[in-house]
Design a protein around this motif. Structure first.
Motif, PDB file in Angstrom:
ATOM      1  N   SER A 161       0.866  -1.189   0.000  1.00 48.53           N
ATOM      2  CA  SER A 161       0.000   0.000   0.000  1.00 48.53           C
ATOM      3  C   SER A 161       0.894   1.227   0.000  1.00 48.53           C
ATOM      4  O   SER A 161       1.985   1.201   0.577  1.00 48.53           O
ATOM      5  CB  SER A 161      -0.864   0.041   1.263  1.00 48.53           C
ATOM      6  OG  SER A 161      -1.656  -1.101   1.339  1.00 48.53           O
ATOM      7  N   LYS A 165      -0.606   5.496   3.562  1.00 53.13           N
ATOM      8  CA  LYS A 165      -1.510   4.678   4.399  1.00 53.13           C
ATOM      9  C   LYS A 165      -0.787   4.275   5.682  1.00 53.13           C
ATOM     10  O   LYS A 165      -0.155   3.231   5.758  1.00 53.13           O
ATOM     11  CB  LYS A 165      -1.990   3.457   3.616  1.00 53.13           C
ATOM     12  CG  LYS A 165      -2.844   3.886   2.438  1.00 53.13           C
ATOM     13  CD  LYS A 165      -3.726   2.783   1.921  1.00 53.13           C
ATOM     14  CE  LYS A 165      -4.717   3.366   0.918  1.00 53.13           C
ATOM     15  NZ  LYS A 165      -5.269   2.363   0.042  1.00 53.13           N
ATOM     16  N   ARG A 224       2.026  -0.327  10.542  1.00 50.97           N
ATOM     17  CA  ARG A 224       1.498  -0.993   9.340  1.00 50.97           C
ATOM     18  C   ARG A 224       2.468  -2.068   8.853  1.00 50.97           C
ATOM     19  O   ARG A 224       3.527  -2.277   9.440  1.00 50.97           O
ATOM     20  CB  ARG A 224       1.245   0.041   8.243  1.00 50.97           C
ATOM     21  CG  ARG A 224       2.460   0.888   7.899  1.00 50.97           C
ATOM     22  CD  ARG A 224       2.352   1.530   6.539  1.00 50.97           C
ATOM     23  NE  ARG A 224       2.553   0.591   5.451  1.00 50.97           N
ATOM     24  CZ  ARG A 224       2.367   0.876   4.183  1.00 50.97           C
ATOM     25  NH1 ARG A 224       1.961   2.083   3.836  1.00 50.97           N
ATOM     26  NH2 ARG A 224       2.596  -0.020   3.239  1.00 50.97           N
TER      27      ARG A 224
END
Length: 378
Positions: A161, A165, A224
């Protein structure tokens, strides 16, 4: 595993120098700035560290090769000659995306399928595979063929991604500011975490949240995952080292005076949730308030904001009045520095003062100016 890798940090137009500064701050030298990208060389540990730390880059790409190609044969043969087996295991999943600008080979679907075919041929040969195709059951290695003026650049995406993000956005307003641009707006000021920081048009909270991450030196990618965490070519201990380095570098004890306010109470609720998700809990003060009711309570503060631009029918007069009100308030606060991004051509006139400095930036596809008013610090 290759000893050295060539990386490209891709960038929104106008932010290349900000991305390059971040790359250098990570300790990488030999940095070259081009349109929309920053090139540099590192060892393999640079892939985890770049993905974790680059606040303003869009993604980190690994360069496999670059050459001139004006025919499909040239594209095929030169792609096939590259050492794909150094990067991709025999079960690697290899989707190919592409783009072509001002090049003889302008059919992107054709270029993609030729590159894919060439990679498969190379891998079959190097891994001694008998079948006509490769398995593609393993981790993802997304290849991009980018043609520009007949130069073919072949890269593999290491991020997954996009880097904007961060993993904290639970909700957003109608026109959310990308986290990477928000971080750049903060980094283009000379704010330090011991000064007050206010975003009077905070929407779902992106600018104050990015400021808090910067203020406490929290790596933006800490929350993440990245596609290259699954790659064989990067020993997992290098990811562990990078996450440990980020944990040790964070200064969770740094006190912050950051406020976000907005006229829309619904957005303030979203901003609070996003801040909680980012692990910033009570660090930021959120208020539902109109700009005309704002009165700075201390000296030497910083305002960074992305106000409405007045581009929608019926909004123009309200927005222009807001710019006037805001300029009137800040006239009485000369020690404050004000940084505003907007596409409105008459912002300075409405605000009532010429900016100290202006910088052209793109907010998505909207051409904007970043108006910078330097405060007279007491």
């Amino acid at each position: 595993m290759p000893k050295k890798v060539n990386l490209i940090a891709t960038s929104a137009m106008g932010l290349e120098s900000v991305v390059a500064k971040e790359v250098k701050e990570l300790g990488y030298e030999d940095v070259t700035v081009e349109n929309g990208r920053v090139r540099y060389q590192t060892d393999v540990s640079g892939i985890p560290r770049s993905n974790l730390w680059l606040r303003t880059a869009d993604r980190v790409r690994l360069v496999v090769g670059e050459f001139q190609a004006t025919t499909f044969d040239e594209l095929f043969e030169q792609t096939k000659a590259l050492p794909w087996e150094n990067f991709i295991p025999e079960d690697g999943s290899v989707p190919v995306i592409g783009k072509s600008v001002k090049s003889t080979l302008h059919s992107v679907p054709d270029c993609q399928s030729i590159v894919k075919k060439a990679i498969v041929e190379r891998m079959k040969k190097m891994y001694g595979l008998a079948s006509s195709r490769i398995q593609e059951t393993g981790p993802m290695y997304r290849v991009e063929i980018a043609l520009h003026k007949d130069i073919a650049l072949l890269t593999i995406d290491t991020s997954g991604s996009g880097l904007h993000k961060r993993g904290y956005r639970t909700g957003q307003g109608e026109a959310p500011l990308k986290e990477t641009l928000a971080a750049a707006l903060v980094q283009l000021t000379n704010w330090k975490p011991d000064f007050p920081f206010v975003d009077p048009f905070c929407g779902s909270g992106t600018i104050p949240i990015e400021a808090a991450l910067i203020g406490q030196n929290i790596a933006p990618g800490f929350n993440r995952e990245f596609v290259s965490e699954e790659w064989d070519m990067i020993p997992y201990n290098l990811w562990e080292d990078a996450f440990n380095e980020a944990e040790e570098a964070a200064n969770y004890d740094q006190p912050l005076d950051i406020t976000g306010f907005d006229i829309d109470g619904r957005l303030i609720d979203i901003a609070k949730e996003n801040a909680m998700e980012a692990g910033l809990g009570e660090l930021i003060t959120w208020k539902q308030m109109q700009v005309k009711d704002f009165r700075p309570q201390s000296a030497n503060g910083y305002i960074v904001g992305n106000p409405p631009y007045g581009e929608r029918m019926g909004d123009k007069e309200q927005v222009e009045q807001m710019y006037k009100d805001f300029g009137g308030i800040m006239k009485d606060c000369p020690s404050w520095s004000v940084y505003i991004i907007t596409s409105h051509p008459n912002f300075e006139k409405l605000y009532g003062k010429e900016a100290t400095k202006k910088r052209k930036l793109f907010n998505g596809f909207i051409k904007t100016d970043y108006y910078q008013y330097f405060g007279e610090h007491k």
